[in-house]
Scaffold this motif. Structure first.
Motif, PDB file in Angstrom:
ATOM      1  N   VAL A   1     -39.089  21.732 -22.683  1.00  0.00           N
ATOM      2  CA  VAL A   1     -38.224  20.984 -21.761  1.00  0.00           C
ATOM      3  C   VAL A   1     -36.798  20.938 -22.303  1.00  0.00           C
ATOM      4  N   TYR A   2     -36.668  20.656 -23.591  1.00  0.00           N
ATOM      5  CA  TYR A   2     -35.328  20.618 -24.194  1.00  0.00           C
ATOM      6  C   TYR A   2     -34.641  21.976 -24.074  1.00  0.00           C
ATOM      7  N   ILE A   3     -35.350  23.044 -24.424  1.00  0.00           N
ATOM      8  CA  ILE A   3     -34.749  24.386 -24.368  1.00  0.00           C
ATOM      9  C   ILE A   3     -34.312  24.713 -22.932  1.00  0.00           C
ATOM     10  N   MET A   4     -35.148  24.348 -21.965  1.00  0.00           N
ATOM     11  CA  MET A   4     -34.824  24.671 -20.577  1.00  0.00           C
ATOM     12  C   MET A   4     -33.651  23.854 -20.035  1.00  0.00           C
ATOM     13  N   ILE A   5     -33.500  22.607 -20.495  1.00  0.00           N
ATOM     14  CA  ILE A   5     -32.428  21.768 -19.950  1.00  0.00           C
ATOM     15  C   ILE A   5     -31.155  21.810 -20.797  1.00  0.00           C
ATOM     16  N   SER A   6     -31.244  22.313 -22.014  1.00  0.00           N
ATOM     17  CA  SER A   6     -30.094  22.277 -22.926  1.00  0.00           C
ATOM     18  C   SER A   6     -28.826  22.948 -22.380  1.00  0.00           C
ATOM     19  N   PRO A   7     -28.913  23.997 -21.572  1.00  0.00           N
ATOM     20  CA  PRO A   7     -27.650  24.549 -21.044  1.00  0.00           C
ATOM     21  C   PRO A   7     -26.898  23.596 -20.116  1.00  0.00           C
ATOM     22  N   TYR A   8     -27.553  22.545 -19.649  1.00  0.00           N
ATOM     23  CA  TYR A   8     -26.947  21.650 -18.661  1.00  0.00           C
ATOM     24  C   TYR A   8     -26.451  20.342 -19.255  1.00  0.00           C
ATOM     25  N   TYR A   9     -26.539  20.197 -20.586  1.00  0.00           N
ATOM     26  CA  TYR A   9     -26.011  18.983 -21.240  1.00  0.00           C
ATOM     27  C   TYR A   9     -24.508  18.985 -21.179  1.00  0.00           C
TER      28      TYR A   9
END
Length: 177
Positions: free
Chosen positions: A169-177
């Protein structure tokens, strides 16, 4: 230890297990709705708590290998460490969400559905695994090894799934931080 003594030892923990299994998700959900004003967002925490999730997964696998190799003390130490890692993760996760707005996933198409499937199963199982971890741990510390083994067969894959999907989940959402 006799069966009746094991049962008595376990029973003294049962109320605490029930309370923690109910209170932890409720407190986490309640704290999600609280934003601490005038506090610098703790935006550095997500990669740290994702790393802790990954470390928890590695520790769980090492603990599994240790017990298969009859290294009981190593297994006990690794499992205690995994519990502390999960607690540390939870503290950082809540602290982050109390100081920062939730990040929206920006992916589109099939990846969006995959992300939400992983996220929703991760959240549901992270709640469900709490009593499993606590019961499994209590059965170990009360030396009820046969019952410990039975529930550990359920707890291990659930907990491992939660730890691994937390990283995903972190890897998938990290580009959107």
């Amino acid at each position: 230890m006799s069966d009746s003594k094991q049962i008595l030892n376990e029973k003294k923990y049962n109320k605490l297990i029930v309370v923690l299994s109910v209170v932890i998700p409720i407190v986490v959900a309640a704290l999600f709705g609280i934003k601490i004003p005038n506090v610098e967002p703790l935006s550095f925490l997500p990669p740290i708590y994702a790393t802790i999730n990954g470390l928890t997964a590695v520790i769980l696998v090492l603990a599994f290998i240790a017990i298969k190799n009859k290294k009981i003390v190593l297994h006990e130490n690794l499992m205690t460490t995994a519990i502390w890692c999960s607690a540390l993760f939870l503290i950082m996760y809540v602290a982050y969400h109390m100081t920062s707005d939730s990040t929206k996933f920006g992916g589109e198409g099939a990846v969006k559905y995959i992300y939400y499937f992983i996220l929703l199963t991760h959240i549901a199982l992270s709640i469900a695994v709490i009593p499993f971890v606590l019961i499994t741990y209590v059965r170990a510390i009360t030396n009820n090894i046969e019952k410990h083994k039975k529930i550990a067969k359920i707890t291990f894959p659930l907990w491992l799934y939660v730890a691994v999907t937390g990283v995903i989940v972190y890897i998938m959402i990290s580009p959107y931080y």
